[in-house]
Design a protein around this motif. Sequence first.
Motif, PDB file in Angstrom:
ATOM      1  N   LYS A   1       0.843  -1.191   0.000  1.00  0.00           N
ATOM      2  CA  LYS A   1       0.000   0.000   0.000  1.00  0.00           C
ATOM      3  C   LYS A   1       0.880   1.243   0.000  1.00  0.00           C
ATOM      4  N   GLY A   2       0.205   2.396  -0.073  1.00  0.00           N
ATOM      5  CA  GLY A   2       0.886   3.666   0.131  1.00  0.00           C
ATOM      6  C   GLY A   2       1.811   4.085  -0.983  1.00  0.00           C
ATOM      7  N   GLN A   3       1.524   3.691  -2.211  1.00  0.00           N
ATOM      8  CA  GLN A   3       2.345   4.111  -3.341  1.00  0.00           C
ATOM      9  C   GLN A   3       1.461   4.274  -4.566  1.00  0.00           C
ATOM     10  N   VAL A   4       1.927   5.104  -5.501  1.00  0.00           N
ATOM     11  CA  VAL A   4       1.186   5.271  -6.741  1.00  0.00           C
ATOM     12  C   VAL A   4       1.293   3.969  -7.527  1.00  0.00           C
ATOM     13  N   LEU A   5       0.151   3.354  -7.793  1.00  0.00           N
ATOM     14  CA  LEU A   5       0.163   2.044  -8.436  1.00  0.00           C
ATOM     15  C   LEU A   5       0.724   2.132  -9.847  1.00  0.00           C
ATOM     16  N   GLN A   6       1.644   1.235 -10.146  1.00  0.00           N
ATOM     17  CA  GLN A   6       2.177   1.080 -11.490  1.00  0.00           C
ATOM     18  C   GLN A   6       2.092  -0.393 -11.882  1.00  0.00           C
ATOM     19  N   THR A   7       2.134  -0.640 -13.172  1.00  0.00           N
ATOM     20  CA  THR A   7       2.019  -2.029 -13.620  1.00  0.00           C
ATOM     21  C   THR A   7       3.169  -2.891 -13.103  1.00  0.00           C
ATOM     22  N   ARG A   8       4.314  -2.292 -12.850  1.00  0.00           N
ATOM     23  CA  ARG A   8       5.441  -3.093 -12.356  1.00  0.00           C
ATOM     24  C   ARG A   8       5.133  -3.685 -10.975  1.00  0.00           C
TER      25      ARG A   8
ATOM     26  N   HIS B   1      -3.002   4.659 -21.261  1.00  0.00           N
ATOM     27  CA  HIS B   1      -3.343   3.233 -21.209  1.00  0.00           C
ATOM     28  C   HIS B   1      -2.551   2.596 -20.083  1.00  0.00           C
ATOM     29  N   PHE B   2      -3.231   2.356 -18.950  1.00  0.00           N
ATOM     30  CA  PHE B   2      -2.571   1.836 -17.764  1.00  0.00           C
ATOM     31  C   PHE B   2      -1.974   0.456 -18.025  1.00  0.00           C
ATOM     32  N   GLY B   3      -2.776  -0.461 -18.608  1.00  0.00           N
ATOM     33  CA  GLY B   3      -2.325  -1.834 -18.776  1.00  0.00           C
ATOM     34  C   GLY B   3      -1.079  -1.964 -19.629  1.00  0.00           C
ATOM     35  N   LEU B   4      -0.969  -1.133 -20.660  1.00  0.00           N
ATOM     36  CA  LEU B   4       0.201  -1.172 -21.537  1.00  0.00           C
ATOM     37  C   LEU B   4       1.314  -0.242 -21.069  1.00  0.00           C
ATOM     38  N   ALA B   5       1.061   0.510 -20.004  1.00  0.00           N
ATOM     39  CA  ALA B   5       2.026   1.473 -19.471  1.00  0.00           C
ATOM     40  C   ALA B   5       2.459   2.468 -20.544  1.00  0.00           C
ATOM     41  N   LEU B   6       1.452   3.022 -21.244  1.00  0.00           N
ATOM     42  CA  LEU B   6       1.708   3.968 -22.326  1.00  0.00           C
ATOM     43  C   LEU B   6       0.899   5.240 -22.113  1.00  0.00           C
ATOM     44  N   LYS B   7       1.516   6.376 -22.425  1.00  0.00           N
ATOM     45  CA  LYS B   7       0.830   7.660 -22.278  1.00  0.00           C
ATOM     46  C   LYS B   7      -0.052   7.963 -23.486  1.00  0.00           C
ATOM     47  N   ASN B   8       0.374   7.533 -24.663  1.00  0.00           N
ATOM     48  CA  ASN B   8      -0.346   7.855 -25.897  1.00  0.00           C
ATOM     49  C   ASN B   8      -0.624   6.571 -26.667  1.00  0.00           C
ATOM     50  N   TYR B   9      -1.903   6.272 -26.846  1.00  0.00           N
ATOM     51  CA  TYR B   9      -2.240   5.011 -27.497  1.00  0.00           C
ATOM     52  C   TYR B   9      -3.563   5.153 -28.230  1.00  0.00           C
ATOM     53  N   ALA B  10      -3.597   4.716 -29.497  1.00  0.00           N
ATOM     54  CA  ALA B  10      -4.818   4.736 -30.305  1.00  0.00           C
ATOM     55  C   ALA B  10      -4.841   3.492 -31.177  1.00  0.00           C
ATOM     56  N   HIS B  11      -6.018   2.988 -31.462  1.00  0.00           N
ATOM     57  CA  HIS B  11      -6.142   1.820 -32.333  1.00  0.00           C
ATOM     58  C   HIS B  11      -6.078   2.250 -33.801  1.00  0.00           C
ATOM     59  N   PHE B  12      -5.102   1.703 -34.504  1.00  0.00           N
ATOM     60  CA  PHE B  12      -4.840   2.049 -35.901  1.00  0.00           C
ATOM     61  C   PHE B  12      -4.798   0.821 -36.797  1.00  0.00           C
ATOM     62  N   THR B  13      -4.583  -0.373 -36.227  1.00  0.00           N
ATOM     63  CA  THR B  13      -4.136  -1.524 -37.006  1.00  0.00           C
ATOM     64  C   THR B  13      -5.240  -2.472 -37.484  1.00  0.00           C
TER      65      THR B  13
END
Length: 752
Positions: free
Chosen positions: A502-509, A547-559
């Motif tokens: 507890k007591g921390q900013v949650l990150q995917t790591r 996008h929290f799960g991918l640990a990305l700041k900028n993400y869009a569906h293109f593919t």
Amino acid sequence: MTRIPSKQEILDWISAHPTLTSKRDIAKAFGIKGSDRIDLKRVLKELEAEGHLEKRKKTYRDPDRLPPVSVLQVKAPNDDGDLFARPLEWHGEGVEPVVLIIPRASDPALGEGDRILARLSVVHEEDHNYEARLIRRIGTNPRRVLGVFRKGAEGGRIVPIDKAAGTEWLVSDGATLSARDGELVEAEQAGPKGRLGLPKARIVERLGDPSAPKAVSLIAIHQHGIPDDFPDAVIAEADRAKPVGLSGREDLRDMPLLTIDPADARDHDDACYAHGDDDPKNPGGHVIWVAIADVAAYVRPGSALDREARKRGNSSYFPDRVVPMLPDRLSGDLCSLHEGVPRACIAVRMQIDAEGNKIGHRFVRGLMRSAASLHYAEVQEAIDGSPNDRTGPLLEPVLKPLYAAYNALVAARQARQPLDLDLPERKIVLNEAGEVESVAFRDRLDAHRLIEEFMVLANVAAAETLIAKRSPLLFRVHEEPAPEKLESLRETAQAAGLNLAKGQVLQTRHLNALLNAAAGTEDAELINLSTLRSMAQAYYSPENYGHFGLALKNYAHFTSPIRRYSDLIVHRSLISAHGWGKDGLQPDEIDRLEETANHISDTERRSMMAERDTTDRYLAAYLSERVGNEFTGRISGIARFGAFVKLDETGADGLVPVRSLGREFFHFDREAGTLMGADTGLIIAIGQRVSVRLAQATPVTGGLELELLSIEDQAMPRARAPAGRGARRKAVKGKKKRDKLDRKLTRKRRQT
């Protein structure tokens, strides 16, 4: 969650602030942010459907003509027997419109004075201006039911196929629509709610034989309202399409781009190629090309194809069929990157350094020709030393450079630490008759991960380009877990002897550390499943929340523009941003980006539910011949009415009803996620290993009922029989048991 205003509050706001009536203004006025705007959108849509509001461009205003859905009062029949109605919501200054009611065979009889909600269409007839189709009588909201019709002496009954709806429905003789016994039908409530006995229904559509194996997905498609037939105008427009030529495009036809898909793929919308970077400033680096089918060249904004694609939002995939977003002329032909065939594409060239970090990229609109259409297993076999006739010639010049670039991306991924769940993907294998042949779990190969990493990188490049060019787009948003779900995950981890600090900013790591600690233990599956359940639902938004799960700041569906409307929006934005043509993002599309985001987020969830229900029904059919057999599994969920068990062999979920657990009372603790026996003290909790007996399998609903045999290799204890010496004595003993149970639960919580 922010409180959503009532319909009356919204109407009062619009009335008091006639210049501040956009959805953004309304959301701001009531402090509604983020995903809560989806609920606001739903309320506004309901107001629009009910005729209280009319949407004009970006704003909601009171109408000055009859809305497409209106409240009417039925008049007496005329001499010809026609029913006309008076609009009760006419606010215009001219002559009141005349509305003719067009009844359907399944509609109930209407009489003078009835108030109805009806859908209107404008006509220019001599004696009326509108035609109305009944939705429902005012004061009623008939439920819809999909089920099997069972014919009786006078009418019959409908047995619902939805496992959550256990009540049968009565159908009178005049409301059967001539349905045959055993036929799959859709019906709606015919009588008032709350009456004693079974509810009454009238059949509104006959859907055919439910026993055919391939009716399984049809049931889910219909039940969830997924459009599965293309209008004639859409098919005609698709049939008129012609292949796009080289004019105005970069020629990529000599580049050995490959498509790598599942062996049973029905369309091919992405291709890739990689080679070492010859730039001396990037030693050990790689160049990765990702080319995506140029759907925007065929599906123009505002066209019949575009309207239908937006309506569907995405393709829906089932074991025996696909409900595509686009007609087969496009999805299976002109927009599919078939081997050896020139195809229009939008491609991105990406440079990565030796550590897998993207250091540059650029987009082009091109014409490509796939060098080969391969599937994952044969690509992996080639890399592992067993190439076939197709992959052998491509191994050194194409496949090995692809894997070299992928290995660099793996290093970058490890540094970024996206969420790394290890959950097997279930695959249902059908025979030619559409019957379940086997249930297997898909292998996760490096070939799968390679394509995933390339696509993620291309999606990041698209988002970054459009942000830099200040061009509107739809982001793929995944917010961090809600605090209460995170706390539940933490409790599950502690029960398994693991820790999530507890007591921390949650990150995917932090979550990956938990998953790694559980790896290889008997609790690994439980921790992976619990982590997945703690995650928020991803959605689309014109606002960038990362996008929290991918640990990305900028993400869009293109593919994947063949199967996702979101990607088509991103393609159009890239076209506009680069000045590639007139088929880019249009002003009216920009105006309704938020509406589109909410809509396609909803259609995505709709498809997921339909696909899940179909899988449940197929598994129930597969297991129906094994009723009475014993299976092993793990408790995957707890509810007041019982415990859910995920079976090891098939991954199917079955219910152990609380009534089958013995003659003792079981106390449901929502916070702890447990059931506790009042007499034995037996605790049933998520994650426990169990053995069960299959008591019942119902393919038509997808339901599995299980009997619990043992928990953690311990046989189920027997509870004492109730005393039965009078109501007063029972009540006193019951209170003592509950007090004792509360003390047990308190001690249990302190121990954990």
